[in-house]
Design a protein around this motif. Structure first.
Motif: not given
Length: 204
Positions: A61-66, A93-101, A134-137, A143-149
């Motif tokens: 697996p490739k390492p995660r980047v900042d 809405g703008q983010i979701a459209e790009i992330v959902d391709k 988006m992080r998975q893509q 970081q700095p903590c979990c996405d939900c928080l």
């Protein structure tokens, strides 16, 4: 199940990569089809588990980047910061459209965000899933903590950071996914038209 001898593997598969070593390609669009210009990245959710395979065939697996910007670097884009502060549904809405391709539109995602905010009072419960996607893509670190928080405590900052990340990766979020596809195609067509002709070989 898998041949231990590399020579036996080559006889069976030839020069083609093994079926379990296919990579998920994500990145900047080239056309509305299935072609993309991007580096090949490994999505751990879309690959078969290969940890039990012998070393020659094991996919590392490739390492995660900042992230390209910090969570609180909102001052680098004052315009987007103000829009997100007063109308976060637009930025989301703008983010979701790009992330959902392009499978969902900016208007539909923004309206659903507003509906969740009106019904539950916590639109962050919806937007945090897009940060994870988006992080998975792009193999970004959590970081700095979990996405939900992050979204629960700093919703506006999280949306601004995601907006800047996509912007720094070459997307113009104001024109949407399909607008980026068309813009990229025009750039490639212009590049091909201005490319110098290749030298012809010597003729007898």
């Amino acid at each position: 199940m898998y041949p231990q001898n590399p020579n036996a593997y080559e006889k069976h598969y030839g020069a083609q990569p093994p079926p379990y070593a296919q990579h998920a390609t994500t990145g900047f669009p080239v056309s509305s089809g299935s072609s993309y210009v991007a580096s090949t990245t490994t999505d751990s959710d879309s690959l078969f588990q290969t940890s039990s395979l012998p070393p020659p065939y094991r996919v590392q697996p490739k390492p995660r980047v900042d992230w390209s910007t910090g969570l609180c670097d909102c001052t680098s884009d004052v315009r987007n910061c103000c829009i997100t502060c007063w109308c976060p549904c637009i930025t989301f809405g703008q983010i979701a459209e790009i992330v959902d391709k392009g499978s969902t539109s900016c208007g539909a995602s923004g309206a659903l965000y507003t509906l969740v905010a009106c019904v539950t009072g916590c639109a962050c419960l919806y937007s945090c899933f897009y940060r994870s996607k988006m992080r998975q893509q792009y193999l970004l670190k959590e970081q700095p903590c979990c996405d939900c928080l992050i979204h629960c405590c700093c919703e506006s900052c999280a949306l601004c950071q995601e907006y800047r990340e996509l912007q720094n990766r070459g997307f113009d979020l104001r024109i949407g996914w399909h607008g980026n596809v068309e813009q990229r195609n025009r750039e490639l067509a212009m590049t091909a038209a201005t490319a110098p002709p290749t030298e012809q070989g010597m003729s007898r």
